[in-house]
Design a protein around this motif. Sequence first.
Motif, mmCIF file in Angstrom:
data_model
loop_
_atom_site.group_PDB
_atom_site.id
_atom_site.type_symbol
_atom_site.label_atom_id
_atom_site.label_comp_id
_atom_site.label_asym_id
_atom_site.label_seq_id
_atom_site.Cartn_x
_atom_site.Cartn_y
_atom_site.Cartn_z
ATOM 1 N N GLN A 48 1.340 -1.403 -0.081
ATOM 2 C CA GLN A 48 0.005 -0.116 -0.041
ATOM 3 C C GLN A 48 0.620 1.173 -0.313
ATOM 4 O OE1 GLN A 48 -3.557 -0.350 2.675
ATOM 5 N NE2 GLN A 48 -3.120 -2.105 3.241
ATOM 6 N N GLN B 24 1.968 2.100 -3.391
ATOM 7 C CA GLN B 24 1.173 2.585 -4.643
ATOM 8 C C GLN B 24 1.410 4.048 -4.456
ATOM 9 O OE1 GLN B 24 -1.626 0.019 -3.286
ATOM 10 N NE2 GLN B 24 -1.078 -1.080 -5.321
ATOM 11 N N ILE C 146 -0.848 4.827 -9.817
ATOM 12 C CA ILE C 146 -1.922 4.417 -9.734
ATOM 13 C C ILE C 146 -2.889 6.208 -9.808
ATOM 14 C CG2 ILE C 146 -3.818 3.597 -8.741
ATOM 15 C CD1 ILE C 146 -2.224 2.136 -9.028
ATOM 16 N N LYS D 137 -6.502 1.377 -2.031
ATOM 17 C CA LYS D 137 -5.213 0.918 -1.704
ATOM 18 C C LYS D 137 -4.606 -0.509 -1.429
ATOM 19 C CE LYS D 137 -2.381 4.902 -1.220
ATOM 20 N NZ LYS D 137 -0.936 6.110 -0.419
ATOM 21 N N LEU E 164 -6.123 -2.611 -3.825
ATOM 22 C CA LEU E 164 -5.117 -2.999 -4.750
ATOM 23 C C LEU E 164 -4.019 -3.995 -4.517
ATOM 24 C CD1 LEU E 164 -5.442 0.341 -6.716
ATOM 25 C CD2 LEU E 164 -6.137 -1.990 -7.887
ATOM 26 N N THR F 290 -6.936 -4.499 -12.666
ATOM 27 C CA THR F 290 -5.713 -3.995 -13.611
ATOM 28 C C THR F 290 -7.048 -1.634 -12.831
ATOM 29 O OG1 THR F 290 -5.607 -4.919 -15.311
ATOM 30 C CG2 THR F 290 -5.825 -2.190 -15.856
ATOM 31 N N LYS G 199 -4.318 1.211 -12.694
ATOM 32 C CA LYS G 199 -3.549 1.404 -13.343
ATOM 33 C C LYS G 199 -3.018 2.713 -14.375
ATOM 34 C CE LYS G 199 -2.373 -2.733 -10.688
ATOM 35 N NZ LYS G 199 -1.974 -4.465 -11.251
#
Length: 338
Positions: free
Chosen positions: A11, A14, A92, A111, A114, A121, A167
């Motif tokens: 997390q 990202q 992202i 987050k 993902l 995606t 993404k």
Amino acid sequence: MEEIKKSLNLQTAQKLSIVIPVYNGGEAFYQCLLSVQKFAPPDTEIIIVADGDTDGSRKLAQEFTSKIIINDRALGPAEARNIGAKIATGDILFFLDADVSINEQTIPKIKQFLAKNPDITALIGSYDDQPGASNFLSQYKNLFHHYTHQQGQEEASTFWGACGIIKRDIFEKIGGFNNNYKLPSVEDIELGYRLRETGYKVSLVKDIQVKHLKKWTIISLLKADIFQRAIPWTILLLKYGNIVNDLNLSWTNRVSILLIYSLLILIILSFWLDFLYWFILFIIISLLIINQKFYSFFYEKKDLFFTLNAIVWHWLYYLYGGFGFILGVILFRFKNVN
């Protein structure tokens, strides 16, 4: 414990870039910016594209971020989002409409999802069940949207620009939004169709919710539903052949449209044929039964009076939605012929 640490590390790694296109955003845009300022982590990149605004939205944006792109004329939300995405540095992209506010859970849940689902995606959220504007049409329309997404399939059939996450490398690879859409329309749905056609996965995460602040009026609602959704979406469906039992394309919606038009025809014929009243009654009962779950939702959230008004507008929605579909088919066929 190791899994939790790994999840937290993913997390943290990202970096998120929030891209907000705005055209004369008004008070709703201000509330949107306040929510982002309050709930977005300090390392979040905030990019605002002032798309030919004339109400001072660009000046307001300067109070919240230094990354502002100013278009001298309105290019439309599709191109505005693409322009914002080009300068984004995050892994992202989080596309957020200017009339939407986030809450303290929005970004952490993005987050977290993902991190747990690296093969996904893109993902979309939904509006919450507490719309910002208090008038009936705004409450009805936004609750309608909330219900539709909450009932949708978790493997989404499309994308959603109001609260859509993707993404960045995939977004760039697929070419972003289609710039041919110059007005707010189905540019997000079209992107979703291309993603799925290419084999990428899009998820509907129902507990990622944002608040819609838009105040709907009769004119704005009809304009959006017919000319910015029904007609262009029909053309898109005919192009891709992607009619699935999901969201606004569910079997209940399709059957209800047929019933509404049958009801209209029977009502007209009943002026000459009295026995048709029984068939009219049958169709009315059928519509209520088919949509019973939806109407129960309104009753739970509001009251009986609100629900009765919502039923009237819902049936009107089927009526003008079907009309928009017919126009879309005609326009699609005419375009192909020429």
